[in-house]
Design an enzyme around this catalytic site. Structure first.
Site, mmCIF file in Angstrom:
data_model
loop_
_atom_site.group_PDB
_atom_site.id
_atom_site.type_symbol
_atom_site.label_atom_id
_atom_site.label_comp_id
_atom_site.label_asym_id
_atom_site.label_seq_id
_atom_site.Cartn_x
_atom_site.Cartn_y
_atom_site.Cartn_z
ATOM 1 N N ASP A 1 14.664 27.656 60.048
ATOM 2 C CA ASP A 1 13.251 27.598 60.422
ATOM 3 C C ASP A 1 12.989 26.312 61.196
ATOM 4 O O ASP A 1 13.740 25.337 61.089
ATOM 5 C CB ASP A 1 12.342 27.689 59.191
ATOM 6 C CG ASP A 1 12.410 26.445 58.316
ATOM 7 O OD1 ASP A 1 13.528 26.106 57.875
ATOM 8 O OD2 ASP A 1 11.368 25.812 58.074
ATOM 9 N N GLU B 1 12.292 25.214 55.199
ATOM 10 C CA GLU B 1 12.402 23.773 54.937
ATOM 11 C C GLU B 1 11.266 23.000 55.570
ATOM 12 O O GLU B 1 10.715 22.066 54.977
ATOM 13 C CB GLU B 1 13.756 23.260 55.448
ATOM 14 C CG GLU B 1 14.098 21.845 55.002
ATOM 15 C CD GLU B 1 13.523 20.770 55.915
ATOM 16 O OE1 GLU B 1 13.455 19.597 55.483
ATOM 17 O OE2 GLU B 1 13.138 21.094 57.058
#
Length: 457
Positions: free
Chosen positions: A92, A156
């Site tokens: 991500d 994250e």
């Protein structure tokens, strides 16, 4: 770079690495469906899973974590009795921010001036490619001497804790003798660096309400309590005159011992405008690695274009607080919340919502794994000795892994050196750093396997 079979193999794989990073960067994998569709993250997760399967990983799975994101897991068994190493990255990315400010499209990997530009190129899709390069180089030169687990996180950057909660609920999944977190970076391009500490973080969404609705500033301004003005005053209470973070009850005087960050280099790395002062006191290393730092990362208020002469009834901000090692993130959250309540002006109605939290981390740099990595770095960076530095950012999973597996040795390396400009526009990765760190990681796995074998002998 010193000629050796592993280095030669990695060099030959760099065109393929560029192609693969181009494919992975193309996914707009921001783990916030309000910014990009969830399908973008799902596409990136599928890509990562496919790459692991192609490398012979077993038990490859998309793990549905409690925050709604997916983490990708795979296991590559090694020789019997070999140690297990967990390799971490996240797929991500941060939102691209102002796409007009990018010199090339943020989700199209673009080569320019010797660097590869694109959102996630360094943070941390490049980290996943680094792991692939290291493993491929070993497979081409006698095989991977350890068992390898890979975990690629899907949220994250949001700090919502999906993988941490999943790991806590499935404590056997990520067990390993050593963990390589591929999500930090060298202190400077060409200077091999492991990260010894990470600041934790807490994220709060703050809202002030003062009126039932907006009012005409000419008719009511001067007596009607302005929620936006109240918010500005409240946020200003979080800083001293010199810009230091001031949260009531939160210590902010720790000193960093070790590699220092010269002020002139920091100004250049941060691209501070001429004549503008740095904020805070102490050394730069104190401020960015050892002390708390508050940042207002967003404010909801009327834009200048189209604004009306109104007293605002409501205002909202998102506040990030970075927490240094030695401070509990939950305690820091309580102190920050109490500070906001105590400093809210004019009796405005305050609401506080916690939207993210992660604990700080301190690595054991005396562990055998660090010796193995230092030897590997000497091969990948001839003439340079590995340095230890702090990092102001947060990787919440580190503390979770250290708690779940206290015997595991955790190392932090990666591609996010200052020129990478992670989280900013025009993020990029140095292909030379990608190549050298892949070589270093491959040699580390060899060194660590030998060290563990000798330890058992």
């Amino acid at each position: 770079m010193t000629a050796n079979p592993i280095a030669e193999t990695v060099a030959s794989l760099m065109p393929r690495a560029q192609t693969e990073l181009t494919e992975l960067v193309a996914f707009q994998s921001v783990a916030d469906p309000a910014v990009f569709p969830r399908s973008e993250c799902e596409g990136a997760a599928d890509w990562v899973a496919g790459a692991l399967r192609a490398e012979g990983f077993q038990d490859v799975a998309l793990l549905d974590t409690p925050d709604g994101s997916q983490s990708v897991y795979g296991l590559l068994p090694g020789p019997e009795g070999a140690p297990t190493v967990l390799l971490y990255a996240h797929y991500d990315v941060q939102p691209p921010l102002d796409e007009d400010a990018w010199l090339s499209p943020p989700f199209e990997l673009t080569e320019r001036n010797g660097r590869w530009y694109g959102r996630g190129a360094a943070d941390c899709k490049g980290g996943f490619i680094m792991h692939l390069l290291a493993l491929r180089a070993l497979k081409a030169n006698g095989g991977v001497p350890v068992s390898v687990k890979v975990i690629a996180e899907g949220s994250e950057e949001q700090g919502t804790g999906g993988l941490e909660r999943y790991a806590e609920a499935h404590p056997g999944l990520l067990t390993a003798d050593a963990v390589v977190i591929g999500d930090t970076g060298n202190f400077r391009v060409g200077l091999p660096t492991v990260t010894a500490t990470l600041r934790g973080m807490t994220m709060l969404r703050v809202q002030l309400d003062t009126l039932e609705g907006n009012l005409h500033s000419g008719q009511f301004g001067g007596a009607a309590p302005d929620a936006l003005a109240a918010l500005i005053r409240l946020l200003d209470s979080l800083r001293a005159e010199d810009g230091s973070t001031t949260v009531d009850g939160l210590a902010a005087d720790a000193a960093w011992e070790g590699l220092q960050y010269p002020e002139d280099e920091f100004r250049q790395d941060a691209k501070v405008l001429d004549g503008v002062e740095l904020i805070g006191g102490g050394t730069v290393a104190d401020r960015v690695w050892a002390r708390p730092a508050v940042t207002v990362i967003g404010i909801d208020c009327p834009p200048v274009v189209g604004s009306t002469p109104s007293v605002q009834a409501s205002a909202r901000a998102q506040v990030s607080l970075r927490v240094p090692p030695g401070t509990d993130a939950a305690e820091a959250t309580e102190l920050l919340t109490a500070h906001l309540k105590a400093h809210t002006p004019w009796g405005a109605r305050l609401s506080v919502e916690q939207v993210g939290q992660g604990q700080p981390f301190r690595a054991d740099t005396s562990s055998p794994a660090y010796t193995s990595m230092a030897d590997a770095m000497r091969v990948a960076y001839p003439g340079e000795e590995m340095q230890s530095a702090g990092m102001g950012g947060s990787i919440p999973l580190c503390n979770t892994l250290a708690t779940l597996y206290p015997e595991a040795e955790i190392l932090l390396i990666g591609l996010s050196e200052p020129e990478a400009q992670i989280h900013a526009v025009n993020e990029s990765v140095s292909p030379e750093e990608l190549e050298r760190l892949s070589v270093a990681e491959a040699h580390f796995l060899v060194n660590y396997a030998h060290a563990q074998k000798a330890k058992r002998a």
